[in-house]
Scaffold this motif. Structure first.
Motif, PDB file in Angstrom:
ATOM      1  N   LEU A   4       0.851  -1.180   0.000  1.00 45.37           N
ATOM      2  CA  LEU A   4       0.000   0.000   0.000  1.00 45.37           C
ATOM      3  C   LEU A   4       0.889   1.233   0.000  1.00 45.37           C
ATOM      4  CD1 LEU A   4      -2.645  -1.057   2.675  1.00 45.37           C
ATOM      5  CD2 LEU A   4      -2.715  -1.387   0.207  1.00 45.37           C
ATOM      6  N   ILE A  31      -9.728  -7.030  -2.956  1.00 42.57           N
ATOM      7  CA  ILE A  31      -9.562  -6.477  -1.620  1.00 42.57           C
ATOM      8  C   ILE A  31     -10.927  -6.259  -0.987  1.00 42.57           C
ATOM      9  CG2 ILE A  31      -8.746  -4.470  -0.321  1.00 42.57           C
ATOM     10  CD1 ILE A  31      -6.541  -4.158  -2.372  1.00 42.57           C
ATOM     11  N   MET A  34     -11.251  -1.394   3.005  1.00 35.81           N
ATOM     12  CA  MET A  34     -10.065  -0.535   3.063  1.00 35.81           C
ATOM     13  C   MET A  34     -10.398   0.630   3.979  1.00 35.81           C
ATOM     14  SD  MET A  34      -8.850  -0.429  -0.934  1.00 35.81           S
ATOM     15  CE  MET A  34      -7.147   0.037  -0.570  1.00 35.81           C
ATOM     16  N   SER A  53     -15.973  -3.158   0.166  1.00 35.55           N
ATOM     17  CA  SER A  53     -15.805  -3.280  -1.276  1.00 35.55           C
ATOM     18  C   SER A  53     -17.056  -2.823  -2.017  1.00 35.55           C
ATOM     19  CB  SER A  53     -15.470  -4.730  -1.649  1.00 35.55           C
ATOM     20  OG  SER A  53     -16.488  -5.604  -1.181  1.00 35.55           O
ATOM     21  N   ARG A  71     -13.495   4.958  -2.638  1.00 36.49           N
ATOM     22  CA  ARG A  71     -12.534   4.024  -3.209  1.00 36.49           C
ATOM     23  C   ARG A  71     -12.838   3.813  -4.684  1.00 36.49           C
ATOM     24  NH1 ARG A  71     -13.102  -1.634  -0.202  1.00 36.49           N
ATOM     25  NH2 ARG A  71     -11.847  -2.416  -1.948  1.00 36.49           N
ATOM     26  N   ASN A  76      -7.858  -0.190  -7.125  1.00 38.32           N
ATOM     27  CA  ASN A  76      -7.489  -0.640  -5.768  1.00 38.32           C
ATOM     28  C   ASN A  76      -6.958   0.528  -4.938  1.00 38.32           C
ATOM     29  OD1 ASN A  76      -8.160  -3.407  -6.033  1.00 38.32           O
ATOM     30  ND2 ASN A  76      -6.256  -3.773  -7.144  1.00 38.32           N
ATOM     31  N   ALA A  97      -5.734  -2.406   4.256  1.00 41.45           N
ATOM     32  CA  ALA A  97      -6.586  -3.143   3.325  1.00 41.45           C
ATOM     33  C   ALA A  97      -6.756  -4.555   3.849  1.00 41.45           C
ATOM     34  CB  ALA A  97      -5.949  -3.170   1.938  1.00 41.45           C
ATOM     35  N   TYR A  99      -7.134  -8.153   3.043  1.00 44.26           N
ATOM     36  CA  TYR A  99      -6.827  -9.002   1.891  1.00 44.26           C
ATOM     37  C   TYR A  99      -6.364 -10.339   2.403  1.00 44.26           C
ATOM     38  CZ  TYR A  99      -4.615 -10.480  -2.505  1.00 44.26           C
ATOM     39  OH  TYR A  99      -4.246 -11.159  -3.628  1.00 44.26           O
TER      40      TYR A  99
END
Length: 118
Positions: A4, A31, A34, A53, A71, A76, A97, A99
Protein backbone atom coordinates in the motif's frame (compact mmCIF):
# COMPACT_ATOMS: atom_id res chain seq x y z
CA UNK A 1 0.78 -9.81 -0.02
CA UNK A 2 0.07 -6.38 -1.44
CA UNK A 3 1.89 -3.14 -0.92
CA UNK A 4 0.00 0.00 0.00
CA UNK A 5 1.47 3.31 -1.07
CA UNK A 6 0.08 6.42 0.55
CA UNK A 7 0.26 9.99 -0.63
CA UNK A 8 -1.25 13.34 0.10
CA UNK A 9 -0.28 14.04 3.67
CA UNK A 10 1.42 17.23 4.71
CA UNK A 11 0.50 20.54 6.23
CA UNK A 12 -2.98 21.92 6.44
CA UNK A 13 -4.53 24.86 8.16
CA UNK A 14 -7.35 24.62 10.64
CA UNK A 15 -10.52 24.83 8.60
CA UNK A 16 -8.69 23.74 5.49
CA UNK A 17 -8.59 20.51 3.53
CA UNK A 18 -6.25 17.70 2.65
CA UNK A 19 -6.78 14.58 0.59
CA UNK A 20 -5.06 11.30 1.25
CA UNK A 21 -4.69 8.52 -1.28
CA UNK A 22 -3.64 4.92 -0.85
CA UNK A 23 -3.01 2.63 -3.77
CA UNK A 24 -2.64 -1.12 -3.44
CA UNK A 25 -0.20 -2.75 -5.79
CA UNK A 26 -1.08 -5.80 -7.81
CA UNK A 27 -3.61 -6.57 -10.45
CA UNK A 28 -6.49 -8.95 -10.37
CA UNK A 29 -6.60 -8.88 -6.60
CA UNK A 30 -9.78 -8.75 -4.61
CA UNK A 31 -9.56 -6.48 -1.62
CA UNK A 32 -12.27 -6.40 0.98
CA UNK A 33 -12.55 -3.39 3.25
CA UNK A 34 -10.07 -0.54 3.06
CA UNK A 35 -9.67 2.39 5.35
CA UNK A 36 -7.59 4.67 7.47
CA UNK A 37 -6.27 4.63 11.00
CA UNK A 38 -4.42 7.46 12.65
CA UNK A 39 -2.06 7.77 15.56
CA UNK A 40 -1.16 10.98 17.31
CA UNK A 41 1.87 11.23 19.60
CA UNK A 42 1.20 9.55 22.92
CA UNK A 43 -2.13 8.18 21.78
CA UNK A 44 -3.38 4.83 20.61
CA UNK A 45 -3.91 4.13 16.96
CA UNK A 46 -7.56 4.64 16.14
CA UNK A 47 -9.76 3.76 13.22
CA UNK A 48 -10.85 6.90 11.38
CA UNK A 49 -12.91 5.58 8.51
CA UNK A 50 -13.44 2.43 6.52
CA UNK A 51 -15.23 1.46 3.35
CA UNK A 52 -16.36 -1.95 2.20
CA UNK A 53 -15.81 -3.28 -1.28
CA UNK A 54 -19.43 -2.43 -1.94
CA UNK A 55 -18.97 1.15 -0.85
CA UNK A 56 -20.49 1.15 2.62
CA UNK A 57 -18.63 3.71 4.68
CA UNK A 58 -18.03 4.00 8.39
CA UNK A 59 -16.68 7.00 10.30
CA UNK A 60 -15.80 7.68 13.86
CA UNK A 61 -17.88 10.43 15.41
CA UNK A 62 -14.94 12.83 15.53
CA UNK A 63 -14.76 13.07 11.75
CA UNK A 64 -18.37 12.60 10.68
CA UNK A 65 -19.50 15.39 8.44
CA UNK A 66 -15.92 16.51 7.79
CA UNK A 67 -14.15 13.53 6.25
CA UNK A 68 -15.25 11.49 3.28
CA UNK A 69 -13.85 8.11 2.39
CA UNK A 70 -14.15 6.71 -1.11
CA UNK A 71 -12.53 4.02 -3.21
CA UNK A 72 -11.89 3.09 -6.78
CA UNK A 73 -12.01 -0.69 -6.96
CA UNK A 74 -10.61 -0.75 -10.48
CA UNK A 75 -7.50 1.01 -9.21
CA UNK A 76 -7.49 -0.64 -5.77
CA UNK A 77 -7.23 2.84 -4.33
CA UNK A 78 -8.86 4.41 -1.32
CA UNK A 79 -9.13 8.11 -0.64
CA UNK A 80 -9.77 10.21 2.40
CA UNK A 81 -10.99 13.73 1.81
CA UNK A 82 -10.46 15.71 4.97
CA UNK A 83 -12.30 19.01 5.22
CA UNK A 84 -12.70 21.48 8.06
CA UNK A 85 -9.47 20.27 9.56
CA UNK A 86 -8.92 20.65 13.26
CA UNK A 87 -5.65 20.64 15.18
CA UNK A 88 -6.71 17.37 16.80
CA UNK A 89 -6.72 15.74 13.35
CA UNK A 90 -2.94 15.97 13.31
CA UNK A 91 -1.48 12.47 13.34
CA UNK A 92 0.21 9.86 11.24
CA UNK A 93 -2.44 8.34 9.03
CA UNK A 94 -2.15 4.69 8.06
CA UNK A 95 -4.00 3.10 5.22
CA UNK A 96 -5.06 -0.52 5.54
CA UNK A 97 -6.59 -3.14 3.33
CA UNK A 98 -8.26 -6.41 4.21
CA UNK A 99 -6.83 -9.00 1.89
CA UNK A 100 -6.63 -12.73 2.34
CA UNK A 101 -2.91 -13.00 1.60
CA UNK A 102 -1.82 -10.29 4.03
CA UNK A 103 -0.48 -11.24 7.44
CA UNK A 104 -3.52 -11.50 9.66
CA UNK A 105 -5.53 -10.67 6.53
CA UNK A 106 -4.60 -6.98 6.86
CA UNK A 107 -1.94 -5.05 4.97
CA UNK A 108 -0.74 -1.65 6.11
CA UNK A 109 0.64 1.41 4.42
CA UNK A 110 3.79 3.09 5.67
CA UNK A 111 1.96 6.04 7.16
CA UNK A 112 1.71 9.65 6.11
CA UNK A 113 2.02 12.62 8.43
CA UNK A 114 -0.79 15.14 8.65
CA UNK A 115 -0.02 18.37 10.44
CA UNK A 116 -2.68 20.97 11.13
CA UNK A 117 -1.76 24.50 12.07
CA UNK A 118 -4.15 26.46 14.21
Amino acid sequence: QVQLVESGGGFGEAGGSLRLSCAASGSKISIDAMGWYRQAPGKRRELVASISSGGTAYYIDAVKGRFTISRDNAKNTVYLQMNSLKPEDAAVYYCYAEYYYCAGNICWGQGTQVTVSS
